[in-house]
Design a protein around this motif. Structure first.
Motif, PDB file in Angstrom:
ATOM      1  N   GLY A 300      -2.592 -14.050 -16.964  1.00 60.95           N
ATOM      2  CA  GLY A 300      -2.496 -15.501 -16.788  1.00 60.95           C
ATOM      3  C   GLY A 300      -3.721 -16.060 -16.102  1.00 60.95           C
ATOM      4  N   ILE A 301      -4.364 -15.234 -15.287  1.00 65.32           N
ATOM      5  CA  ILE A 301      -5.576 -15.637 -14.582  1.00 65.32           C
ATOM      6  C   ILE A 301      -6.807 -15.468 -15.462  1.00 65.32           C
ATOM      7  CG2 ILE A 301      -6.999 -15.210 -12.538  1.00 65.32           C
ATOM      8  CD1 ILE A 301      -4.216 -16.154 -11.785  1.00 65.32           C
ATOM      9  N   ARG A 302      -6.882 -14.346 -16.137  1.00 67.13           N
ATOM     10  CA  ARG A 302      -8.108 -13.938 -16.816  1.00 67.13           C
ATOM     11  C   ARG A 302      -8.092 -14.320 -18.309  1.00 67.13           C
ATOM     12  NH1 ARG A 302     -11.099  -9.598 -14.665  1.00 67.13           N
ATOM     13  NH2 ARG A 302      -9.210  -8.830 -13.659  1.00 67.13           N
ATOM     14  N   GLU A 303      -7.226 -13.652 -19.094  1.00 69.26           N
ATOM     15  CA  GLU A 303      -7.219 -13.885 -20.535  1.00 69.26           C
ATOM     16  C   GLU A 303      -6.756 -15.297 -20.896  1.00 69.26           C
ATOM     17  OE1 GLU A 303      -7.460  -9.617 -19.879  1.00 69.26           O
ATOM     18  OE2 GLU A 303      -6.020 -11.102 -19.129  1.00 69.26           O
ATOM     19  N   CYS A 311      -1.104 -21.830 -17.500  1.00 68.01           N
ATOM     20  CA  CYS A 311      -0.473 -20.739 -16.752  1.00 68.01           C
ATOM     21  C   CYS A 311       0.286 -21.303 -15.558  1.00 68.01           C
ATOM     22  CB  CYS A 311      -1.529 -19.740 -16.280  1.00 68.01           C
ATOM     23  SG  CYS A 311      -0.921 -18.501 -15.111  1.00 68.01           S
ATOM     24  N   VAL A 312       1.514 -20.803 -15.370  1.00 66.76           N
ATOM     25  CA  VAL A 312       2.257 -21.047 -14.140  1.00 66.76           C
ATOM     26  C   VAL A 312       2.307 -19.718 -13.396  1.00 66.76           C
ATOM     27  CG1 VAL A 312       4.473 -21.688 -13.107  1.00 66.76           C
ATOM     28  CG2 VAL A 312       3.628 -22.910 -15.129  1.00 66.76           C
ATOM     29  N   ASN A 313       1.541 -19.611 -12.319  1.00 64.47           N
ATOM     30  CA  ASN A 313       1.419 -18.372 -11.566  1.00 64.47           C
ATOM     31  C   ASN A 313       2.386 -18.398 -10.382  1.00 64.47           C
ATOM     32  OD1 ASN A 313       0.007 -15.836 -10.757  1.00 64.47           O
ATOM     33  ND2 ASN A 313      -0.509 -17.096  -8.978  1.00 64.47           N
ATOM     34  N   ILE A 314       3.274 -17.407 -10.342  1.00 63.27           N
ATOM     35  CA  ILE A 314       4.365 -17.406  -9.363  1.00 63.27           C
ATOM     36  C   ILE A 314       4.078 -16.401  -8.243  1.00 63.27           C
ATOM     37  CG2 ILE A 314       6.831 -17.021  -9.023  1.00 63.27           C
ATOM     38  CD1 ILE A 314       7.197 -17.635 -12.021  1.00 63.27           C
ATOM     39  N   GLY A 315       4.189 -16.864  -7.009  1.00 60.93           N
ATOM     40  CA  GLY A 315       4.175 -15.962  -5.877  1.00 60.93           C
ATOM     41  C   GLY A 315       2.801 -15.487  -5.444  1.00 60.93           C
ATOM     42  N   SER A 316       2.780 -14.325  -4.789  1.00 62.19           N
ATOM     43  CA  SER A 316       1.596 -13.870  -4.060  1.00 62.19           C
ATOM     44  C   SER A 316       0.778 -12.805  -4.765  1.00 62.19           C
ATOM     45  CB  SER A 316       2.043 -13.302  -2.703  1.00 62.19           C
ATOM     46  OG  SER A 316       2.896 -12.182  -2.891  1.00 62.19           O
ATOM     47  N   GLY A 320      -5.490 -15.419  -3.903  1.00 65.69           N
ATOM     48  CA  GLY A 320      -6.900 -15.309  -3.576  1.00 65.69           C
ATOM     49  C   GLY A 320      -7.810 -14.999  -4.741  1.00 65.69           C
ATOM     50  N   ARG A 321      -7.247 -14.725  -5.904  1.00 66.62           N
ATOM     51  CA  ARG A 321      -8.080 -14.377  -7.058  1.00 66.62           C
ATOM     52  C   ARG A 321      -8.807 -15.619  -7.584  1.00 66.62           C
ATOM     53  NH1 ARG A 321      -8.085 -10.030 -10.708  1.00 66.62           N
ATOM     54  NH2 ARG A 321      -6.172  -9.157  -9.865  1.00 66.62           N
ATOM     55  N   ASP A 322     -10.041 -15.434  -8.047  1.00 64.62           N
ATOM     56  CA  ASP A 322     -10.775 -16.533  -8.675  1.00 64.62           C
ATOM     57  C   ASP A 322      -9.940 -17.081  -9.823  1.00 64.62           C
ATOM     58  OD1 ASP A 322     -12.784 -15.847  -6.941  1.00 64.62           O
ATOM     59  OD2 ASP A 322     -13.878 -14.644  -8.410  1.00 64.62           O
ATOM     60  N   ARG A 323      -9.923 -18.393  -9.978  1.00 65.09           N
ATOM     61  CA  ARG A 323      -9.077 -18.963 -11.018  1.00 65.09           C
ATOM     62  C   ARG A 323      -9.707 -20.201 -11.640  1.00 65.09           C
ATOM     63  NH1 ARG A 323      -5.739 -17.333  -7.712  1.00 65.09           N
ATOM     64  NH2 ARG A 323      -3.653 -17.955  -8.382  1.00 65.09           N
ATOM     65  N   SER A 324      -9.269 -20.473 -12.874  1.00 64.14           N
ATOM     66  CA  SER A 324      -9.716 -21.630 -13.621  1.00 64.14           C
ATOM     67  C   SER A 324      -8.708 -22.773 -13.432  1.00 64.14           C
ATOM     68  CB  SER A 324      -9.848 -21.268 -15.103  1.00 64.14           C
ATOM     69  OG  SER A 324     -10.253 -22.379 -15.870  1.00 64.14           O
ATOM     70  N   VAL A 325      -9.002 -23.915 -14.058  1.00 64.36           N
ATOM     71  CA  VAL A 325      -8.139 -25.089 -13.897  1.00 64.36           C
ATOM     72  C   VAL A 325      -6.852 -24.984 -14.706  1.00 64.36           C
ATOM     73  CG1 VAL A 325     -10.064 -26.631 -13.386  1.00 64.36           C
ATOM     74  CG2 VAL A 325      -9.368 -26.279 -15.772  1.00 64.36           C
ATOM     75  N   ASN A 326      -6.690 -23.920 -15.500  1.00 65.89           N
ATOM     76  CA  ASN A 326      -5.491 -23.788 -16.334  1.00 65.89           C
ATOM     77  C   ASN A 326      -4.269 -23.345 -15.543  1.00 65.89           C
ATOM     78  OD1 ASN A 326      -6.626 -21.064 -16.034  1.00 65.89           O
ATOM     79  ND2 ASN A 326      -5.128 -20.438 -17.563  1.00 65.89           N
ATOM     80  N   ILE A 327      -4.416 -23.099 -14.235  1.00 66.67           N
ATOM     81  CA  ILE A 327      -3.361 -22.478 -13.442  1.00 66.67           C
ATOM     82  C   ILE A 327      -2.708 -23.471 -12.479  1.00 66.67           C
ATOM     83  CG2 ILE A 327      -2.889 -20.722 -11.677  1.00 66.67           C
ATOM     84  CD1 ILE A 327      -5.286 -19.180 -12.951  1.00 66.67           C
ATOM     85  N   ILE A 328      -1.370 -23.421 -12.436  1.00 70.64           N
ATOM     86  CA  ILE A 328      -0.602 -24.081 -11.385  1.00 70.64           C
ATOM     87  C   ILE A 328       0.095 -22.981 -10.596  1.00 70.64           C
ATOM     88  CG2 ILE A 328       1.317 -25.616 -10.827  1.00 70.64           C
ATOM     89  CD1 ILE A 328       0.718 -27.197 -13.334  1.00 70.64           C
ATOM     90  N   ASP A 329      -0.137 -22.929  -9.292  1.00 66.52           N
ATOM     91  CA  ASP A 329       0.480 -21.926  -8.432  1.00 66.52           C
ATOM     92  C   ASP A 329       1.767 -22.467  -7.828  1.00 66.52           C
ATOM     93  OD1 ASP A 329      -1.542 -19.722  -8.381  1.00 66.52           O
ATOM     94  OD2 ASP A 329      -2.831 -21.337  -7.651  1.00 66.52           O
TER      95      ASP A 329
END
Length: 382
Positions: A300-303, A311-316, A320-329
């Protein structure tokens, strides 16, 4: 040069496929492939059999996983892996061992090779992430002799850790190499695969759908069952077709698997299909055409960033990983997860981001390895 590649999870093959292809066409490289751990177990998809079917020669199959998916069994599996890989390396006598990222058994591989005076090449070092993975990743870096980080920022971290700059080559993520060469619009294979593999409803992929991968977080071992329940309930309330891929073999996997099984028993008609694993050739089109990927997988972070998939990234786990604008934490909360998915559905696709590479990393790695002047004795550079 005898180059040894070790595949222990379903994701490892995607990360070494372009290296395999480049090596097979190079008369100066003798490729050695060891497959073990989750890659040879049916409960995790048995990637080894798929490799054989695809014509990839497997030199050794190694069992080192202790059943249970607890912190105790994970530690014991790591110790057993040292013993088993020692025997394999003694028999194969590789010139270089390639170690991938941050899995617990990869630390065992790097330690074994180092003790045996075999140079270690490390892919995807220098990244920040959550759980025990980050500590393992940096420990592997300190055991490795040449480094192939995915980004310049990761390369800079490796150098700040005391590694010699001339040993660090930011080539990009090798998993993107495979994706760049696939027909990402063809979902027919995964449509057909639902009839013969996995469990659950057959999801119509011509309609909007979600892809979900939620792995355990080893440092939150006791909470993994409750965490996945929040995700399951959020997805269920949305009512969208969903392809869910089973968790990896880390400690806490049983909790997530239990949550999925209980959910399926209660909601047999839910529009979800569950796979143990998918080859990258099926997974990449699935990810590209999903309305969003949900969970805590690094894909979800990389590919997903490379493909422009929300991407909806859940939890821990990816903290801290580098991320693009496609992600909501979001946290482990049903309402948060559901709201974030809806926000991503409303947004739609993002512009493709190549911060993780250009899809040409594998040949670059092989070119470096063929000419690199390895020095077994390392020295910190500050």
């Amino acid at each position: 040069m005898k180059l040894c590649l070790v595949i222990t999870t379903r994701g490892n093959y995607a990360k070494v496929k372009s290296i395999i292809q480049a090596a097979e066409n190079d008369p100066d490289v003798e490729l050695q492939i060891i497959v073990g751990g989750g890659a040879i177990l049916a409960k995790y998809g048995n990637i080894a059999d798929s490799l054989t079917t695809m014509g990839v020669n497997v030199d050794r199959r190694i069992h080192f996983l202790v059943e249970g998916e607890t912190p105790v069994t994970m530690a014991k599996s790591a110790g057993l892996a040292v013993s088993e890989f020692t025997t394999a390396f003694e028999n194969l006598q590789p010139d270089v061992v390639m170690v991938i990222a941050d899995r617990f058994e990869c630390l065992s591989i790097a330690m074994t090779a180092s003790y045996m005076n075999i140079p270690v090449a490390h892919m995807e070092g220098g990244e920040v992430s959550g759980s025990i993975d980050e500590s393992i990743r940096h420990a592997i870096t300190k055991l490795s002799h040449v480094h192939f980080p995915a980004t310049q920022e990761a390369a800079d971290r490796i150098i700040r850790m005391g590694e010699a700059p001339e040993t660090v080559f930011p080539v990009g993520a090798t998993s993107l190499d495979v994706i760049a060469g696939l027909d990402l619009d063809n979902l027919q294979p995964i449509m057909e695969k639902q009839a013969s593999a996995g469990v659950g409803a057959r999801v119509d992929l011509t309609q909007p759908y979600l892809t979900v991968i939620q792995h355990p977080v080893t440092t939150e071992y006791a909470e993994n069952l409750e965490h996945v329940n929040q995700t399951l309930n959020a997805i269920h309330e949305l009512g969208m077709g969903t392809i869910w891929i089973w968790p990896n073999m880390d400690a806490g996997s049983d909790g997530i698997s239990k949550g999925i099984r209980i959910f399926r028993e209660k909601h047999v008609d839910a529009p979800m299909h569950f796979f143990k694993s998918l080859p990258i050739e099926h997974y990449a089109p699935l990810l590209k055409n999903a309305q969003a990927i949900v969970g805590n997988s690094s894909s979800g972070i990389r590919e997903a960033a490379f493909l422009g998939t929300p991407c909806v990234n859940i939890g821990s786990r990816q903290s801290g990983r580098d991320r693009s604008v496609n992600i909501i934490d979001v946290g482990y909360d049903k309402a948060e997860i559901k709201a974030a998915i809806q926000k991503q559905l409303d947004h739609g696709r993002y512009e493709e981001n190549h911060m993780w590479g250009d899809g040409k990393a594998g040949p670059k790695i092989l070119d470096v390895l063929k000419t690199f002047d390895f020095t077994i004795q390392k020295r910190i550079c500050y």
